[in-house]
Structure formats: structure tokens, C-alpha cells
Design a protein around this motif. Structure first.
Motif, PDB file in Angstrom:
ATOM      1  N   MET A   1       0.830  -1.185   0.000  1.00 28.79           N
ATOM      2  CA  MET A   1       0.000   0.000   0.000  1.00 28.79           C
ATOM      3  C   MET A   1       0.878   1.254   0.000  1.00 28.79           C
ATOM      4  O   MET A   1       0.480   2.245  -0.578  1.00 28.79           O
ATOM      5  N   LYS A   2       2.059   1.186   0.627  1.00 32.38           N
ATOM      6  CA  LYS A   2       2.931   2.358   0.682  1.00 32.38           C
ATOM      7  C   LYS A   2       3.362   2.797  -0.713  1.00 32.38           C
ATOM      8  O   LYS A   2       3.396   3.994  -0.995  1.00 32.38           O
ATOM      9  N   ALA A   3       3.673   1.835  -1.568  1.00 32.89           N
ATOM     10  CA  ALA A   3       4.097   2.178  -2.933  1.00 32.89           C
ATOM     11  C   ALA A   3       2.972   2.840  -3.702  1.00 32.89           C
ATOM     12  O   ALA A   3       3.196   3.811  -4.440  1.00 32.89           O
ATOM     13  N   VAL A   4       1.748   2.348  -3.510  1.00 34.30           N
ATOM     14  CA  VAL A   4       0.589   2.941  -4.187  1.00 34.30           C
ATOM     15  C   VAL A   4       0.353   4.350  -3.666  1.00 34.30           C
ATOM     16  O   VAL A   4       0.119   5.283  -4.451  1.00 34.30           O
ATOM     17  N   GLU A   5       0.416   4.523  -2.349  1.00 34.54           N
ATOM     18  CA  GLU A   5       0.231   5.853  -1.757  1.00 34.54           C
ATOM     19  C   GLU A   5       1.294   6.833  -2.272  1.00 34.54           C
ATOM     20  O   GLU A   5       0.982   7.976  -2.603  1.00 34.54           O
ATOM     21  N   LYS A   6       2.535   6.385  -2.343  1.00 36.67           N
ATOM     22  CA  LYS A   6       3.619   7.253  -2.834  1.00 36.67           C
ATOM     23  C   LYS A   6       3.379   7.616  -4.297  1.00 36.67           C
ATOM     24  O   LYS A   6       3.551   8.776  -4.700  1.00 36.67           O
ATOM     25  N   SER A   7       2.955   6.654  -5.076  1.00 33.40           N
ATOM     26  CA  SER A   7       2.660   6.896  -6.481  1.00 33.40           C
ATOM     27  C   SER A   7       1.554   7.935  -6.631  1.00 33.40           C
ATOM     28  O   SER A   7       1.647   8.840  -7.465  1.00 33.40           O
ATOM     29  N   LEU A   8       0.510   7.818  -5.820  1.00 28.93           N
ATOM     30  CA  LEU A   8      -0.599   8.778  -5.893  1.00 28.93           C
ATOM     31  C   LEU A   8      -0.213  10.133  -5.310  1.00 28.93           C
ATOM     32  O   LEU A   8      -0.770  11.158  -5.709  1.00 28.93           O
ATOM     33  N   GLU A   9       0.727  10.140  -4.396  1.00 26.78           N
ATOM     34  CA  GLU A   9       1.250  11.406  -3.869  1.00 26.78           C
ATOM     35  C   GLU A   9       1.969  12.167  -4.991  1.00 26.78           C
ATOM     36  O   GLU A   9       1.811  13.372  -5.132  1.00 26.78           O
ATOM     37  N   LEU A  10       2.737  11.436  -5.785  1.00 29.67           N
ATOM     38  CA  LEU A  10       3.468  12.054  -6.896  1.00 29.67           C
ATOM     39  C   LEU A  10       2.551  12.425  -8.056  1.00 29.67           C
ATOM     40  O   LEU A  10       2.769  13.427  -8.728  1.00 29.67           O
ATOM     41  N   ASN A  11       1.528  11.584  -8.277  1.00 26.68           N
ATOM     42  CA  ASN A  11       0.580  11.841  -9.367  1.00 26.68           C
ATOM     43  C   ASN A  11      -0.797  11.342  -8.949  1.00 26.68           C
ATOM     44  O   ASN A  11      -1.126  10.178  -9.147  1.00 26.68           O
ATOM     45  N   PRO A  12      -1.636  12.226  -8.388  1.00 27.82           N
ATOM     46  CA  PRO A  12      -2.952  11.816  -7.886  1.00 27.82           C
ATOM     47  C   PRO A  12      -3.903  11.297  -8.978  1.00 27.82           C
ATOM     48  O   PRO A  12      -4.942  10.735  -8.673  1.00 27.82           O
ATOM     49  N   GLN A  13      -3.515  11.502 -10.229  1.00 29.70           N
ATOM     50  CA  GLN A  13      -4.378  11.076 -11.337  1.00 29.70           C
ATOM     51  C   GLN A  13      -3.846   9.828 -12.045  1.00 29.70           C
ATOM     52  O   GLN A  13      -4.318   9.481 -13.126  1.00 29.70           O
ATOM     53  N   TYR A  14      -2.910   9.137 -11.457  1.00 31.92           N
ATOM     54  CA  TYR A  14      -2.318   7.951 -12.065  1.00 31.92           C
ATOM     55  C   TYR A  14      -3.323   6.802 -11.980  1.00 31.92           C
ATOM     56  O   TYR A  14      -3.507   6.194 -10.921  1.00 31.92           O
TER      57      TYR A  14
END
Length: 178
Positions: A1-14
Motif C-alpha cells: 500500500m505504501k508504494a501505491v500511496e507514494k505513487s498517488l502522492e506524486l501523481n494523484p491522477q495515475y
């Protein structure tokens, strides 16, 4: 879940991360949150990205199914079937099996049998066996719902033939109870 959260932090529209987060919530049985994230993913998926559309539709359909929102589930299962590559027979088989059960829970036994038959159009064993068991079980309970216990029992036998590891005891117990 941390990787997904970080990804969405960098790009909330990914959209890929949004779909992934939806599947995480689904696995945690948090179906409302799963639907929310699949909806957000739909907003970002390009119309020509059939694979992403199929994946998001399938995930949201399963969440709707688990919430008992069968009409919404069927709409999304159909959308997933339409956007799934024809060569992906395992996924098509899975989708039709889920559609069969969705119709079953709506009390639409003939439609359930139709979709279970569509699942069984994709032959296979091994990895395919759980989908085949599901389709045969769906047919069995649907025939039982139509009052045809002889055909229902024959479907359980076919499920066992399709996958010798299938333990029919629970399905048979439920059928005899009914």
C-alpha cells in the motif's frame, strides 16, 4: 500500500495506482472504498485503453456484487467483457461465471444458466478449474431454483469431472438442505 500511496502522492491522477488501490480495498473487504477508487480511475482512463477499462470494470463489478448491487455489477461485468481482449479466454471465463452468479442472486435462473454456459465455452483445466467449478455450481443451483434437482445434481457431477480436487460436499449439503 505504501508504494501505491507514494505513487498517488506524486501523481494523484495515475489511473493504474487508483485501480491498484481499488483492488487493495477490495481484498480488505472495504467495497465502498474500492468502488470510490475505481470511479476515480475511470475518470483518468483514456477511452482507447481497453485493458485498463476492462480491469477497472471487473474490479468495480466485483465490489458491487459483494454489496448486493447486482444491476450495477452486471453493467460493469458486461463492460469488462466488451473491453477484454478476445484472446484472454481465462478472463472471459471468469467474467461469465461471475455474471452467472449475479443473475442467480437476482433470481434470474435462466440468465444464470446462460452465462454459466458462456463461461464453459472456454475449455480448460488447471488454472481454469475454479472458473469451471463456479460455472457448474452456478448452473446446479440455478436448475435447483427452476425445480430441476436431477439436472442440478448432474451439474455437480460435471464440476467434479472437470476438477477432481473440487470438493462437492458443501454444495451437495446446501442443495439437499434446499
Amino acid at each position: 500500500m505504501k508504494a501505491v500511496e507514494k505513487s498517488l502522492e506524486l501523481n494523484p491522477q495515475y489511473e493504474y495506482a487508483l485501480r491498484w488501490k481499488g483492488s487493495i480495498f477490495f481484498s480488505q473487504r472495504n467495497y465502498d472504498e474500492a468502488i470510490k477508487h475505481y470511479n476515480r480511475a475511470f475518470e483518468q482512463i483514456k477511452p482507447d485503453n481497453k485493458s485498463a477499462l476492462s480491469d477497472a470494470s471487473r474490479g468495480r463489478a466485483k465490489a458491487y456484487y459483494m454489496l448486493g448491487k447486482y444491476d450495477e455489477a452486471l453493467a460493469d461485468f458486461n463492460r469488462s467483457v466488451e473491453t477484454t481482449d478476445a484472446k484472454n479466454t481465462l478472463l472471459k471465463q471468469e467474467l461469465f461465471a461471475w455474471m452467472g452468479w449475479t443473475h442467480y442472486y437476482k433470481g434470474e435462473f435462466s440468465e444464470a444458466i446462460r452465462d454459466a454456459n458462456r463461461a464453459l465455452e472456454y475449455p480448460g483445466s488447471g488454472d481454469y478449474a475454479p472458473n469451471m467449478n463456479s460455472a457448474y455450481s452456478c448452473k446446479a443451483f440455478s436448475y435447483l431454483g427452476l425445480g430441476d434437482s436431477e439436472t442440478a445434481l448432474a451439474m455437480i457431477k460435471k464440476a467434479k469431472e472437470a476438477n477432481p480436487q473440487y470438493n462437492s460436499d458443501e454444495d451437495l449439503a446446501q442443495m439437499y438442505y434446499v
